[in-house]
Scaffold this active site. Structure first.
Site, short mmCIF file in Angstrom:
data_model
loop_
_atom_site.label_atom_id
_atom_site.label_comp_id
_atom_site.label_asym_id
_atom_site.label_seq_id
_atom_site.Cartn_x
_atom_site.Cartn_y
_atom_site.Cartn_z
N TRP A 118 -32.69 0.48 1.47
CA TRP A 118 -31.83 0.31 0.56
C TRP A 118 -32.28 -0.84 0.34
CZ3 TRP A 118 -29.42 -4.17 2.40
CH2 TRP A 118 -29.05 -4.66 3.54
N GLU A 131 -27.94 -14.76 9.58
CA GLU A 131 -28.93 -14.59 8.81
C GLU A 131 -29.96 -14.38 8.05
OE1 GLU A 131 -30.70 -11.40 9.21
OE2 GLU A 131 -28.35 -10.22 10.61
N GLU A 176 -35.34 -7.82 7.14
CA GLU A 176 -34.13 -8.43 7.10
C GLU A 176 -33.72 -9.43 6.32
OE1 GLU A 176 -32.88 -9.84 10.28
OE2 GLU A 176 -33.48 -7.93 11.60
N HIS A 200 -30.87 -8.48 4.43
CA HIS A 200 -29.22 -8.77 5.32
C HIS A 200 -28.32 -10.35 5.15
CE1 HIS A 200 -31.33 -6.80 8.93
NE2 HIS A 200 -30.90 -5.65 7.81
N GLU A 241 -32.55 -9.19 18.51
CA GLU A 241 -31.75 -7.49 17.96
C GLU A 241 -31.13 -6.75 18.40
OE1 GLU A 241 -32.65 -7.86 14.40
OE2 GLU A 241 -35.22 -7.99 14.99
N THR A 275 -27.90 -8.25 17.27
CA THR A 275 -27.18 -8.04 16.06
C THR A 275 -26.20 -6.70 15.55
OG1 THR A 275 -29.50 -7.95 15.97
CG2 THR A 275 -28.65 -10.06 14.90
N ASP A 281 -30.61 -1.34 10.13
CA ASP A 281 -31.30 -1.67 10.43
C ASP A 281 -31.60 -3.08 11.56
OD1 ASP A 281 -32.57 -1.10 7.67
OD2 ASP A 281 -32.71 -3.37 7.30
N GLU A 282 -31.04 -3.64 12.24
CA GLU A 282 -31.18 -3.67 13.39
C GLU A 282 -31.67 -2.92 14.89
OE1 GLU A 282 -31.68 -7.41 12.84
OE2 GLU A 282 -29.99 -7.75 12.42
N HIS A 287 -35.14 -2.49 15.07
CA HIS A 287 -35.88 -3.88 15.46
C HIS A 287 -36.13 -3.33 16.34
CE1 HIS A 287 -34.91 -5.56 10.20
NE2 HIS A 287 -36.63 -4.53 10.23
FE LIG Z 1 -32.77 -8.49 13.20
FE LIG Z 2 -30.51 -9.14 10.58
#
Ligand SMILES: [Fe+2]
Ligand SMILES: [Fe+2]
Length: 399
Positions: free
Chosen positions: A98, A141, A179, A182, A232, A235, A264-265, A268
């Site tokens: 995305w 971020e 990242e 974000h 991670e 977040t 996403d976090e 990760h």
């Molecule tokens: Fe992160």
């Molecule tokens: Fe992030």
């Protein structure tokens, strides 16, 4: 990376005793391997600390460096194939990722004005408390250059050239690139919402990147990957909570934005916890000692040196609003630790040295201790006070 937390066990506040000024001449003579870092806050608005203007407003002193023994450097090099097969597969190809634009009004379209109007109307339903937390998340971020730098301080896995084809370096660059979306997305959303003083927010980002961070990871990838595993997940939790609160206020667009970042976090987190899992497999003693070491030092949150040009307690104040809203709390800190202990099977680990056993006992007993301390702190709850936030035009919030 992560949101922060005001909690005696989670970070060293600029008000702590160890933040007493340390003379520069003394620092230059400091031996390499010393423990404890301290931060110095700004004491004067006109001339921060009476220092030269190029000095960062929040300084970190005396950091332990290069604690990875040379024989372990080879272990990380020998893990390159493993990293390629287990880590790089967790990255998403750019074409499948995305992008911020997918969730924002399209400035090239006819309907742009309408979409912005709708976004602004929806954002009116959210509180100033919520916006302060979202701004803090976004600023955290946006200090991404610091985190890429931090990863590239780590011995044996750093990107040696800036375009290295070592799997560790490929991961770090691609992680950074993922990242980067974000802060970009949250920044644009907040700008369009019209709810925050963007200039103050932008100043805070500039100050924060200029100050850096002190994760206490000592150029040591054991410590570094334990730190990123924790962060991670932190977040993932905090963005997940801002998504939930947005949904409670029927702001589905914002809920989607925070939710997609949280996803996403999570991915990760999977990657970094996998690295540490591998370290536990290859070197259980070294890894349990590293985990205990990080937990003794407490996980210092990435934006702990936050400053906006006026509020010396900005980080504490912001953390306290996040705690009050339940976006990131002391309980979350304990929960993350407990989750990681389970994820790495720490309790069931056998064959450790005497020192390793001690570290294991310490780590396994820590989450309940943190919770107990937290309950006691809650019982003596300090009187609520008000603090102005420059990010929302100086309006005061309970901290
Ligand atoms: Fe992160
Ligand atoms: Fe992030």
């Amino acid at each position: 990376m992560a949101l922060q937390l005001q909690h005696p066990l989670t970070f060293q506040s600029s008000k702590s005793p160890s933040s007493l000024p340390i003379r520069r001449s003394h620092l230059l003579r400091s031996p390499h391997r010393v423990s404890m870092a301290s931060t110095i806050g700004v004491t004067s608005k006109e001339t921060p600390n009476g220092k030269k203007p190029f000095m960062p407003p929040k300084e970190v002193h005396v950091q332990k460096t290069h604690s990875l023994p040379p024989q372990k450097v080879e272990m990380f090099h020998s893990l390159e194939n493993w990293a390629e097969e287990n880590l790089l597969v967790l990255l998403k190809p750019v074409e499948k990722c995305w992008q911020p634009q997918d969730f924002l009004p399209d400035a090239a379209s006819e309907g742009f004005d309408e979409q912005v109007k709708e976004l602004r109307e929806r954002s009116k339903e959210l509180s100033d408390d919520y916006f302060v937390v979202l701004v803090g998340d976004m600023i955290t971020e946006e200090a991404l250059p610091t985190y890429q730098t931090m990863l590239n301080t780590l011995d044996a896995v750093r990107d040696e050239t800036g375009a290295s084809l070592s799997p560790w370096a490929i991961w770090t660059r691609a992680w950074t690139a993922e990242e980067n979306r974000h802060g970009d997305l949250l920044n644009k959303y907040l700008y369009l919402s019209g709810r925050v003083d963007m200039r103050q927010v932008e100043k805070t980002i500039q100050y924060l990147i200029g100050s850096g961070m002190d994760p206490k990871t000592e150029n040591n990838p054991y410590l570094g990957f334990i730190y990123t595993s924790f962060q991670e997940r932190a977040t993932f939790i905090s963005h997940g909570n801002t998504a939930r609160l947005a949904k409670d206020h029927d702001n589905l667009k914002l809920a989607q934005i925070c939710g997609i970042i949280a996803a996403d976090e999570k991915r990760h987190e999977t990657a970094y916890t996998k690295i540490v899992e591998k370290l536990f497999e290859l070197d259980p003693n070294g890894t349990i000692l590293a985990l205990a070491d990080m937990m003794r030092k407490k996980i210092t949150m990435p934006a702990h040196l936050m400053y906006d040009g006026s509020d010396d307690n900005l980080f504490d104040n912001y953390s306290s609003v996040a705690q009050r809203l339940g976006v990131y709390t002391a309980r979350d800190y304990a929960d993350i630790l407990e989750f990681l202990v389970q994820r790495w099977n720490v309790e069931k680990m056998t064959g450790l040295s005497g020192e390793g056993h001690k570290a294991q006992d310490f780590v396994c007993g820590l989450a309940p201790r943190i919770r107990k301390l937290e309950e006691r702190a809650q019982a003596r709850a300090k009187e609520a006070s008000l603090a102005p936030f420059s990010w929302i035009f100086g309006k005061e919030l309970t901290v």
